[in-house]
Design a protein around this motif. Sequence first.
Motif: not given
Length: 150
Positions: A92-96
């Motif tokens: 996810t963008p949050a994980q990235m």
Amino acid sequence: MTRSTLTRAALLLLAGTASAGVPPAAAQEAPRVLALLTTAEPQVQGMAFVLLNAMRQQGATVEVMLCGPAADLARREPPGPAATALRPMNATPAQMLAGIVRAGVRTEVCALYLPNAGIGPEALIDGVRPARPPEMARRMTDRATTVLPF
């Protein structure tokens, strides 16, 4: 030795001495990049983090400022699109974002985000802090910094 040979030798010696104090291109200061991420679009968010990570790995100093919907990525529990996994990395963008924060990238949310989201700094992941407008303005206007909007 002839006079012309001595002159050439002296010129070569001077040229070598003069260039000795000039640092090689590799020793110059690393590029600085400040990314302003505001979009709610997960693919744009993901591509921003892919590019910023590549720049960081190539030696650039990278910083991130999140504002508006993009600042949701910095929450411990990101809402909506921030939790959508992207292919091919299946992240996810949050994980990235969390990955580049762990890598030491200075990351801030704009000063308006927290009060308008009704949350405090404790809602943010470790390593993300609220920006200070005067300091951010100084960094943004520094001629050595490239500002990239996403």
